[in-house]
Design a protein around this motif. Structure first.
Motif, PDB file in Angstrom:
ATOM      1  N   PRO A   1       0.838  -1.206   0.000  1.00  0.00           N
ATOM      2  CA  PRO A   1       0.000   0.000   0.000  1.00  0.00           C
ATOM      3  C   PRO A   1       0.866   1.248   0.000  1.00  0.00           C
ATOM      4  CG  PRO A   1      -0.031  -1.049   2.155  1.00  0.00           C
ATOM      5  CD  PRO A   1       0.654  -1.999   1.230  1.00  0.00           C
ATOM      6  N   PRO A   2       0.418   2.313  -0.665  1.00  0.00           N
ATOM      7  CA  PRO A   2       1.233   3.529  -0.730  1.00  0.00           C
ATOM      8  C   PRO A   2       1.300   4.236   0.618  1.00  0.00           C
ATOM      9  CG  PRO A   2      -0.928   3.919  -1.681  1.00  0.00           C
ATOM     10  CD  PRO A   2      -0.842   2.448  -1.405  1.00  0.00           C
ATOM     11  N   PRO A   3       2.385   4.932   0.891  1.00  0.00           N
ATOM     12  CA  PRO A   3       2.444   5.743   2.113  1.00  0.00           C
ATOM     13  C   PRO A   3       1.322   6.774   2.104  1.00  0.00           C
ATOM     14  CG  PRO A   3       4.612   5.563   1.086  1.00  0.00           C
ATOM     15  CD  PRO A   3       3.627   4.999   0.115  1.00  0.00           C
ATOM     16  N   PRO A   4       0.666   7.013   3.237  1.00  0.00           N
ATOM     17  CA  PRO A   4      -0.486   7.931   3.264  1.00  0.00           C
ATOM     18  C   PRO A   4      -0.177   9.319   2.710  1.00  0.00           C
ATOM     19  CG  PRO A   4      -0.334   6.700   5.319  1.00  0.00           C
ATOM     20  CD  PRO A   4       0.909   6.377   4.546  1.00  0.00           C
ATOM     21  N   GLY A   5       1.029   9.816   2.920  1.00  0.00           N
ATOM     22  CA  GLY A   5       1.361  11.161   2.464  1.00  0.00           C
ATOM     23  C   GLY A   5       1.416  11.317   0.967  1.00  0.00           C
ATOM     24  N   LEU A   6       1.517  10.208   0.242  1.00  0.00           N
ATOM     25  CA  LEU A   6       1.600  10.267  -1.214  1.00  0.00           C
ATOM     26  C   LEU A   6       0.264   9.944  -1.886  1.00  0.00           C
ATOM     27  CD1 LEU A   6       5.047   8.536  -1.868  1.00  0.00           C
ATOM     28  CD2 LEU A   6       4.535  10.947  -1.403  1.00  0.00           C
ATOM     29  N   LEU A   7      -0.731   9.546  -1.126  1.00  0.00           N
ATOM     30  CA  LEU A   7      -2.018   9.154  -1.684  1.00  0.00           C
ATOM     31  C   LEU A   7      -2.894  10.379  -1.910  1.00  0.00           C
ATOM     32  CD1 LEU A   7      -3.532   6.544  -2.456  1.00  0.00           C
ATOM     33  CD2 LEU A   7      -4.600   6.620  -0.196  1.00  0.00           C
ATOM     34  N   ARG A   8      -3.486  10.469  -3.095  1.00  0.00           N
ATOM     35  CA  ARG A   8      -4.404  11.548  -3.445  1.00  0.00           C
ATOM     36  C   ARG A   8      -5.765  10.943  -3.799  1.00  0.00           C
ATOM     37  NH1 ARG A   8      -0.648  13.670  -1.627  1.00  0.00           N
ATOM     38  NH2 ARG A   8       0.498  15.518  -2.329  1.00  0.00           N
ATOM     39  N   PRO A   9      -6.710  10.910  -2.869  1.00  0.00           N
ATOM     40  CA  PRO A   9      -8.036  10.371  -3.189  1.00  0.00           C
ATOM     41  C   PRO A   9      -8.735  11.237  -4.237  1.00  0.00           C
ATOM     42  CG  PRO A   9      -7.701  10.496  -0.817  1.00  0.00           C
ATOM     43  CD  PRO A   9      -6.596  11.282  -1.454  1.00  0.00           C
ATOM     44  N   GLY A  10      -9.252  10.593  -5.272  1.00  0.00           N
ATOM     45  CA  GLY A  10     -10.012  11.320  -6.279  1.00  0.00           C
ATOM     46  C   GLY A  10     -11.408  11.643  -5.781  1.00  0.00           C
ATOM     47  N   ALA A  11     -12.151  12.364  -6.622  1.00  0.00           N
ATOM     48  CA  ALA A  11     -13.479  12.820  -6.213  1.00  0.00           C
ATOM     49  C   ALA A  11     -14.603  11.948  -6.761  1.00  0.00           C
ATOM     50  CB  ALA A  11     -13.686  14.269  -6.681  1.00  0.00           C
ATOM     51  N   THR A  12     -14.318  11.075  -7.729  1.00  0.00           N
ATOM     52  CA  THR A  12     -15.371  10.365  -8.447  1.00  0.00           C
ATOM     53  C   THR A  12     -15.673   9.018  -7.806  1.00  0.00           C
ATOM     54  OG1 THR A  12     -14.519  11.366 -10.494  1.00  0.00           O
ATOM     55  CG2 THR A  12     -16.113   9.586 -10.716  1.00  0.00           C
ATOM     56  N   THR A  13     -16.907   8.852  -7.296  1.00  0.00           N
ATOM     57  CA  THR A  13     -17.313   7.563  -6.737  1.00  0.00           C
ATOM     58  C   THR A  13     -17.633   6.593  -7.872  1.00  0.00           C
ATOM     59  OG1 THR A  13     -19.680   8.071  -6.674  1.00  0.00           O
ATOM     60  CG2 THR A  13     -18.342   8.776  -4.773  1.00  0.00           C
ATOM     61  N   VAL A  14     -17.664   5.305  -7.552  1.00  0.00           N
ATOM     62  CA  VAL A  14     -17.992   4.326  -8.589  1.00  0.00           C
ATOM     63  C   VAL A  14     -19.425   4.524  -9.077  1.00  0.00           C
ATOM     64  CG1 VAL A  14     -16.303   2.625  -7.830  1.00  0.00           C
ATOM     65  CG2 VAL A  14     -18.616   2.574  -6.857  1.00  0.00           C
ATOM     66  N   GLU A  15     -20.324   4.961  -8.187  1.00  0.00           N
ATOM     67  CA  GLU A  15     -21.710   5.205  -8.603  1.00  0.00           C
ATOM     68  C   GLU A  15     -21.790   6.378  -9.572  1.00  0.00           C
ATOM     69  OE1 GLU A  15     -21.698   2.767  -5.020  1.00  0.00           O
ATOM     70  OE2 GLU A  15     -20.774   4.716  -5.415  1.00  0.00           O
ATOM     71  N   GLU A  16     -21.041   7.446  -9.291  1.00  0.00           N
ATOM     72  CA  GLU A  16     -21.033   8.603 -10.191  1.00  0.00           C
ATOM     73  C   GLU A  16     -20.422   8.233 -11.529  1.00  0.00           C
ATOM     74  OE1 GLU A  16     -20.580  12.138  -6.814  1.00  0.00           O
ATOM     75  OE2 GLU A  16     -18.809  11.183  -7.692  1.00  0.00           O
ATOM     76  N   TRP A  17     -19.334   7.496 -11.480  1.00  0.00           N
ATOM     77  CA  TRP A  17     -18.676   7.104 -12.727  1.00  0.00           C
ATOM     78  C   TRP A  17     -19.593   6.227 -13.576  1.00  0.00           C
ATOM     79  CZ3 TRP A  17     -17.575   2.215 -14.525  1.00  0.00           C
ATOM     80  CH2 TRP A  17     -16.828   2.164 -15.703  1.00  0.00           C
ATOM     81  N   ALA A  18     -20.207   5.227 -12.968  1.00  0.00           N
ATOM     82  CA  ALA A  18     -21.074   4.311 -13.714  1.00  0.00           C
ATOM     83  C   ALA A  18     -22.268   5.041 -14.317  1.00  0.00           C
ATOM     84  CB  ALA A  18     -21.555   3.177 -12.801  1.00  0.00           C
ATOM     85  N   ALA A  19     -22.823   5.998 -13.572  1.00  0.00           N
ATOM     86  CA  ALA A  19     -23.990   6.750 -14.068  1.00  0.00           C
ATOM     87  C   ALA A  19     -23.645   7.587 -15.289  1.00  0.00           C
ATOM     88  CB  ALA A  19     -24.545   7.612 -12.953  1.00  0.00           C
ATOM     89  N   GLN A  20     -22.385   8.032 -15.386  1.00  0.00           N
ATOM     90  CA  GLN A  20     -21.971   8.863 -16.518  1.00  0.00           C
ATOM     91  C   GLN A  20     -21.535   8.048 -17.727  1.00  0.00           C
ATOM     92  OE1 GLN A  20     -18.869  11.171 -14.734  1.00  0.00           O
ATOM     93  NE2 GLN A  20     -20.252  12.261 -13.343  1.00  0.00           N
ATOM     94  N   ALA A  21     -21.291   6.744 -17.533  1.00  0.00           N
ATOM     95  CA  ALA A  21     -20.776   5.896 -18.600  1.00  0.00           C
ATOM     96  C   ALA A  21     -21.902   5.437 -19.527  1.00  0.00           C
ATOM     97  CB  ALA A  21     -20.061   4.698 -18.006  1.00  0.00           C
ATOM     98  N   ASP A  22     -21.532   5.054 -20.748  1.00  0.00           N
ATOM     99  CA  ASP A  22     -22.486   4.563 -21.736  1.00  0.00           C
ATOM    100  C   ASP A  22     -22.487   3.036 -21.703  1.00  0.00           C
ATOM    101  OD1 ASP A  22     -24.110   3.999 -23.853  1.00  0.00           O
ATOM    102  OD2 ASP A  22     -22.802   4.866 -25.391  1.00  0.00           O
ATOM    103  N   TRP A  23     -23.577   2.450 -21.208  1.00  0.00           N
ATOM    104  CA  TRP A  23     -23.679   0.983 -21.123  1.00  0.00           C
ATOM    105  C   TRP A  23     -24.589   0.434 -22.206  1.00  0.00           C
ATOM    106  CZ3 TRP A  23     -20.154  -1.045 -18.095  1.00  0.00           C
ATOM    107  CH2 TRP A  23     -19.628  -0.267 -17.064  1.00  0.00           C
ATOM    108  N   THR A  24     -24.822   1.203 -23.246  1.00  0.00           N
ATOM    109  CA  THR A  24     -25.690   0.736 -24.330  1.00  0.00           C
ATOM    110  C   THR A  24     -24.901   0.398 -25.583  1.00  0.00           C
ATOM    111  OG1 THR A  24     -26.062   2.964 -25.217  1.00  0.00           O
ATOM    112  CG2 THR A  24     -27.547   2.184 -23.482  1.00  0.00           C
ATOM    113  N   ALA A  25     -23.588   0.717 -25.608  1.00  0.00           N
ATOM    114  CA  ALA A  25     -22.798   0.543 -26.843  1.00  0.00           C
ATOM    115  C   ALA A  25     -22.641  -0.939 -27.154  1.00  0.00           C
ATOM    116  CB  ALA A  25     -21.431   1.181 -26.666  1.00  0.00           C
TER     117      ALA A  25
END
Length: 274
Positions: free
Chosen positions: A250-274
Motif C-alpha cells: 500500500p502507498p504511504p499515506p502522504g503520497l495518496l491523493r483520493p479522487g473525487a469520483t465515486t464508482v456510482e457517479e462514474w457508472a452513471a456517466q458511462a455509456d452501457w448501451t454501446a
C-alpha cells in the motif's frame, strides 16, 4: 493558475486522451504526441517534439517485449537533453518497488526511478489500482449486456482502490501548474470498493441486473484477445498473474491523493448501451 505548453505522449490513446482533456480543461495548451510524430526509440524525434514545451507528460504504450525498456531509455535520454523544466510520468498501474523481470513492468520502474535525474521538477503520478475505464472496453460492455456479468481478475469481496482517468488527469494538471517538490503521487478513488458494490453501481446505471464475476488472469486474457491481440492479451494476463502472486505494498499515506469520483457517479456517466 499557471498556463503551460504540455507535450502529452499518447494523447490519442485511451489514457492520453482523457489526461489531455483534463489538462485543457485546466487551461493548459496541449501538444499531442503520437507514434507518428515522436517515435519513442528515436531520441532526435523526441527532442524535436519537446522543443519549446514547458512540460512533458509521458505514457508508455502496451509493449511487452524488450522494446519497452528501449523506449523508456530513449525518453529519459531525450528529456535529459531537451532541458524541459517539468515532466510527469503516468505508469498507468501501481509500480512494484523494483524490476520484476517483465519488460512491460521494468520499463515503467526504470522510467519512474530515473526521471528525477533528467528533469528538475518531475513527478510519477499514477493510479493506486485499476482504472474504472477498463470496464468500458468492448469485451467488458458486451459481457454486461449479453450475460449481466461484470468480469475482472480480482476477488469480489476484496476492497480495491478503483480510480478514474479524469481524477488522475486533474492531479497531473494541478501538479504541473503548482510545481511542488518532486514526488510520487498515487491517485485512488474516494474509497476502496468491492466487486459486488461495483456491479451494483453498473446495474443501477445500465438498468439491468449485473453480478460481479471473478475470472482468472488466463481467462481474462482470452476475453480481451479479440480486441487487443494475442501478444498484448498474454502480457496483460501475466501482469495480473504477477500482481496476484506478489501484490504491491500500500502507498504511504502522504503520497495518496483520493479522487473525487465515486464508482456510482462514474457508472452513471458511462455509456452501457454501446
Amino acid at each position: 493558475m499557471t498556463q503551460l505548453i504540455v507535450a502529452v505522449h499518447g494523447a490519442t490513446g485511451t489514457q492520453g486522451t482523457r489526461i489531455a482533456r483534463r489538462l485543457r480543461a485546466a487551461g493548459h495548451h496541449v501538444r499531442p504526441l503520437s507514434s507518428a510524430s515522436a517515435d519513442l526509440t528515436d531520441t532526435a524525434a523526441l527532442l524535436r517534439a519537446y522543443d519549446g514545451a514547458d512540460a512533458v507528460v509521458v505514457h508508455l504504450p502496451q509493449v511487452f517485449d524488450p522494446l519497452a525498456v528501449a523506449q523508456a531509455e530513449s525518453v529519459l535520454a531525450a528529456l535529459g537533453k531537451a532541458g524541459v523544466p517539468r515532466a510527469v510520468f503516468n505508469p498507468g498501474m501501481p509500480l512494484p518497488p523494483g524490476p520484476v523481470g517483465a519488460p512491460f513492468v521494468d520499463a515503467r520502474v526504470l522510467l519512474g526511478d530515473r526521471l528525477p535525474e533528467r528533469v528538475e521538477h518531475s513527478w510519477v503520478i499514477g493510479p493506486a489500482g485499476p482504472y474504472l475505464e477498463n470496464l468500458l472496453q468492448p469485451w467488458s460492455v458486451r459481457r454486461v449486456l449479453r450475460h449481466g456479468e461484470l468480469a475482472y481478475p480480482l476477488p469480489p469481496q476484496a476492497p480495491v482502490p478503483w480510480g478514474t482517468l479524469d481524477d488522475v488527469g486533474d492531479v497531473i494538471a494541478e501538479t504541473l501548474a503548482q510545481a511542488p517538490p518532486s514526488a510520487r503521487l498515487i491517485v485512488s478513488g474516494p474509497e476502496a470498493v468491492t466487486g459486488d458494490r461495483l456491479a451494483a453501481a453498473v446495474a443501477a446505471a445500465a438498468g439491468r441486473p449485473v453480478r460481479y464475476a471473478q475470472v482468472g488472469p488466463a481467462e481474462y486474457g482470452r476475453l480481451i484477445e479479440p480486441v487487443v491481440g494475442a501478444a498484448a492479451a498474454a502480457g496483460i494476463a501475466a501482469v495480473y498473474e504477477r500482481d496476484a502472486a506478489a501484490p504491491s505494498p500500500p502507498p504511504p499515506p502522504g503520497l495518496l491523493r483520493p479522487g473525487a469520483t465515486t464508482v456510482e457517479e462514474w457508472a452513471a456517466q458511462a455509456d452501457w448501451t454501446a
